[in-house]
Design a protein around this motif. Sequence first.
Motif, PDB file in Angstrom:
ATOM      1  N   CYS A 179       0.848  -1.199   0.000  1.00 12.40           N
ATOM      2  CA  CYS A 179       0.000   0.000   0.000  1.00 12.40           C
ATOM      3  C   CYS A 179       0.881   1.245   0.000  1.00 12.40           C
ATOM      4  O   CYS A 179       1.791   1.362   0.849  1.00 12.40           O
ATOM      5  N   PRO A 180       0.660   2.196  -0.919  1.00 10.93           N
ATOM      6  CA  PRO A 180       1.481   3.417  -0.969  1.00 10.93           C
ATOM      7  C   PRO A 180       1.312   4.288   0.278  1.00 10.93           C
ATOM      8  O   PRO A 180       2.191   5.089   0.592  1.00 10.93           O
ATOM      9  N   LYS A 181       0.196   4.105   1.017  1.00 16.28           N
ATOM     10  CA  LYS A 181      -0.052   4.956   2.186  1.00 16.28           C
ATOM     11  C   LYS A 181       0.560   4.378   3.459  1.00 16.28           C
ATOM     12  O   LYS A 181       1.329   5.051   4.160  1.00 16.28           O
ATOM     13  N   CYS A 182       0.203   3.111   3.762  1.00 18.43           N
ATOM     14  CA  CYS A 182       0.627   2.542   5.046  1.00 18.43           C
ATOM     15  C   CYS A 182       1.749   1.528   4.920  1.00 18.43           C
ATOM     16  O   CYS A 182       2.345   1.119   5.921  1.00 18.43           O
ATOM     17  N   GLY A 183       2.043   1.080   3.721  1.00 18.90           N
ATOM     18  CA  GLY A 183       3.133   0.144   3.506  1.00 18.90           C
ATOM     19  C   GLY A 183       2.783  -1.302   3.761  1.00 18.90           C
ATOM     20  O   GLY A 183       3.634  -2.191   3.635  1.00 18.90           O
ATOM     21  N   LYS A 184       1.515  -1.591   4.102  1.00 20.45           N
ATOM     22  CA  LYS A 184       1.116  -2.970   4.361  1.00 20.45           C
ATOM     23  C   LYS A 184       0.848  -3.705   3.048  1.00 20.45           C
ATOM     24  O   LYS A 184       0.752  -3.093   1.981  1.00 20.45           O
ATOM     25  N   ASP A 185       0.692  -5.032   3.179  1.00 21.03           N
ATOM     26  CA  ASP A 185       0.395  -5.830   1.998  1.00 21.03           C
ATOM     27  C   ASP A 185      -0.919  -5.366   1.369  1.00 21.03           C
ATOM     28  O   ASP A 185      -1.899  -5.052   2.071  1.00 21.03           O
ATOM     29  N   ALA A 186      -0.933  -5.333   0.051  1.00 26.23           N
ATOM     30  CA  ALA A 186      -2.119  -4.872  -0.673  1.00 26.23           C
ATOM     31  C   ALA A 186      -2.210  -5.619  -2.006  1.00 26.23           C
ATOM     32  O   ALA A 186      -1.290  -6.365  -2.383  1.00 26.23           O
ATOM     33  N   VAL A 187      -3.323  -5.412  -2.694  1.00 26.54           N
ATOM     34  CA  VAL A 187      -3.574  -6.079  -3.978  1.00 26.54           C
ATOM     35  C   VAL A 187      -3.795  -5.021  -5.066  1.00 26.54           C
ATOM     36  O   VAL A 187      -4.522  -4.046  -4.854  1.00 26.54           O
ATOM     37  N   ARG A 188      -3.153  -5.255  -6.182  1.00 23.75           N
ATOM     38  CA  ARG A 188      -3.284  -4.311  -7.293  1.00 23.75           C
ATOM     39  C   ARG A 188      -4.556  -4.633  -8.101  1.00 23.75           C
ATOM     40  O   ARG A 188      -4.949  -5.793  -8.229  1.00 23.75           O
ATOM     41  N   GLU A 189      -5.202  -3.620  -8.674  1.00 24.31           N
ATOM     42  CA  GLU A 189      -6.324  -3.824  -9.597  1.00 24.31           C
ATOM     43  C   GLU A 189      -5.804  -4.582 -10.823  1.00 24.31           C
ATOM     44  O   GLU A 189      -4.812  -4.173 -11.441  1.00 24.31           O
ATOM     45  N   CYS A 190      -6.467  -5.696 -11.156  1.00 25.72           N
ATOM     46  CA  CYS A 190      -5.992  -6.533 -12.258  1.00 25.72           C
ATOM     47  C   CYS A 190      -6.782  -6.344 -13.555  1.00 25.72           C
ATOM     48  O   CYS A 190      -6.444  -6.954 -14.572  1.00 25.72           O
ATOM     49  N   ASP A 191      -7.847  -5.551 -13.530  1.00 24.72           N
ATOM     50  CA  ASP A 191      -8.535  -5.211 -14.774  1.00 24.72           C
ATOM     51  C   ASP A 191      -7.716  -4.162 -15.520  1.00 24.72           C
ATOM     52  O   ASP A 191      -6.982  -3.368 -14.899  1.00 24.72           O
ATOM     53  N   THR A 192      -7.827  -4.166 -16.820  1.00 25.78           N
ATOM     54  CA  THR A 192      -7.189  -3.132 -17.635  1.00 25.78           C
ATOM     55  C   THR A 192      -8.271  -2.245 -18.256  1.00 25.78           C
ATOM     56  O   THR A 192      -9.455  -2.595 -18.277  1.00 25.78           O
ATOM     57  N   MET A 193      -7.849  -1.119 -18.785  1.00 25.25           N
ATOM     58  CA  MET A 193      -8.809  -0.174 -19.351  1.00 25.25           C
ATOM     59  C   MET A 193      -9.191  -0.564 -20.781  1.00 25.25           C
ATOM     60  O   MET A 193      -8.383  -1.139 -21.518  1.00 25.25           O
ATOM     61  N   ASP A 194     -10.419  -0.226 -21.121  1.00 25.06           N
ATOM     62  CA  ASP A 194     -10.862  -0.331 -22.511  1.00 25.06           C
ATOM     63  C   ASP A 194      -9.845   0.407 -23.386  1.00 25.06           C
ATOM     64  O   ASP A 194      -9.403   1.511 -23.053  1.00 25.06           O
ATOM     65  N   THR A 195      -9.461  -0.195 -24.504  1.00 26.94           N
ATOM     66  CA  THR A 195      -8.432   0.423 -25.348  1.00 26.94           C
ATOM     67  C   THR A 195      -8.874   1.759 -25.927  1.00 26.94           C
ATOM     68  O   THR A 195      -8.044   2.546 -26.390  1.00 26.94           O
ATOM     69  N   PHE A 196     -10.180   2.040 -25.917  1.00 28.02           N
ATOM     70  CA  PHE A 196     -10.637   3.361 -26.368  1.00 28.02           C
ATOM     71  C   PHE A 196     -10.103   4.468 -25.455  1.00 28.02           C
ATOM     72  O   PHE A 196     -10.006   5.623 -25.880  1.00 28.02           O
ATOM     73  N   VAL A 197      -9.772   4.125 -24.210  1.00 30.07           N
ATOM     74  CA  VAL A 197      -9.212   5.122 -23.303  1.00 30.07           C
ATOM     75  C   VAL A 197      -7.878   5.640 -23.859  1.00 30.07           C
ATOM     76  O   VAL A 197      -7.513   6.802 -23.656  1.00 30.07           O
ATOM     77  N   ASP A 198      -7.156   4.772 -24.565  1.00 25.51           N
ATOM     78  CA  ASP A 198      -5.882   5.188 -25.167  1.00 25.51           C
ATOM     79  C   ASP A 198      -6.109   5.848 -26.531  1.00 25.51           C
ATOM     80  O   ASP A 198      -5.569   6.922 -26.817  1.00 25.51           O
ATOM     81  N   SER A 199      -6.910   5.195 -27.370  1.00 27.53           N
ATOM     82  CA  SER A 199      -7.040   5.665 -28.756  1.00 27.53           C
ATOM     83  C   SER A 199      -7.886   6.920 -28.887  1.00 27.53           C
ATOM     84  O   SER A 199      -7.915   7.536 -29.946  1.00 27.53           O
TER      85      SER A 199
END
Length: 528
Positions: A179-199
């Motif tokens: 965790c960027p705030k407390c430094g404890k173990d955490a889990v990252r979001e594993c979904d990715t963005m719709d490619t339209f967000v880039d294009s």
Amino acid sequence: TGVFTGEYAVNPINGEKIPIWVSDYVLMSYGTGVVMAVPAHDERDFEFAGKFDLPIRRVIKPEKNEDPDELVEAYTEEGYMLNSGKYDGMKSEKFKKKIVEVMEEEGFGNFATNYKLRDWLISRQRYWGAPIPIIYCDDCGEVPVPEEDLPVKLPMDVDFKPTGESPLKEHPDFKYTKCPKCGKDAVRECDTMDTFVDSSWYFLRYLNPQDDKKPFDKDLANRWLPVDKYVGGAEHAVMHLMYARFFTMALNDIGMIDFEEPFKSLRHQGIILGPDGKKMSKSKGNVINPDDYIDEYGADVLRVYLMFAYDYETGGAWDDDTLKATDRFLNRVWRLVTEEEWAKNIFEEDIQEYEITDKTEEWNDELERKLHKTIKDVTEDAEDFKFNTAISKIMELNNKIYKYIQRLPRKNHDKELLKTVIEKLIQLFAPFAPHMCEELWQRIGNEYSIFQSEWPEYEEDKLVAETVTIAAQINGKVRDEIEVPVDADEEKIKELALKSERVQKYTEGKDIVKTIVVPKRIINFVVK
């Protein structure tokens, strides 16, 4: 399906009680999720009322003075009001506005604009896409990835198992973090963005892709954008184009750019169908592989064919015969410089004086006029994506060059003019057949590259014709083309046509029984 609730609503206009039903065809996401059913004038309401034996009151009829028949289906068009008290006979369009005005005056309703747009769900359960920069911590909740740790990069050693989930979930080094705030173990979001967000905003990045401090430069964006021309399929109008407009308007709202629309204009392209006129499909066996044609004819022939054979926005069925005709045309242009002896002399020898005759001056004027008309037409057609007609105009100019050579003795050729016309033709044709024209450009003594040369310009005064070319026919068959004054009457046209050696060949010793003249187009002699 439907269930009567036992409750009623009151129509504020006339005080009538309206039964309240619950039904599965009414969508919670549409408006407030509560609708006023109008069985006589909505297909779904009509069907619902018929099923549950509810009253169907007609309030609109097609014609003002008619007595409408009993409804057998919902009437959904505009018309005139009936069963509406003092509003009977009023046009239904006018009534809609009037009744809301009454509601506003009475204080129980007003005009409103309904939008069909919904929230855009951008998360995707797949590998390819920009990772969503969120970390989940049991203590801190949802925590954005700090800016200094961006971008979150995709791991390269994922296992693409068909689990129905994102492969990122099975990658422990990516999934598990701190965790960027407390430094404890955490889990990252594993979904990715719709490619339209880039294009949806890539065109902003094109301006300075090497910038590693910000996504784009505001000054450059305001200088070079919006994009002049957006080219894409019809489906883009409700997909990528819409998202790109979202992004551009949002960036404008927060002051990052000074324009709201990303593209100045949109142009759709047509679809090339199979030889059978149907959409290409492996299952139909009608797929055309362009590589096969490039191997046999070269890339330029295929390029020119695709631009010449079809209207850009319409497309059409693949046709081998037209492609072969295109190949013959390119070879004809090639021979102007590489094979025809008279043409080679123009570019390999010093320009010499030529014998001027009335015929020379006549053909010089016609060829020069054709050149300037072609420059004008090709320039305008190409800018308007009318590539098929632009190429057609180049073909006409090429034909005119050959006719000039064939109709005049070589000693009467204006080689300086021929050199200029051929050079301009190659420049005009270069965007369509770049490889061949680049080589021809250097073969006639110019430096690399033709695409660094100035685009030809036409002279307005060279476009005005004092004469016009018409076809001279004998019994309906074209035997010659003759030049006549634009204001020539039928007798003058007949006189000039009969002076043609080719016409004389087919009329000599025969009776001319009839002469047909279509001004500025043809003269036809019927002979026996």
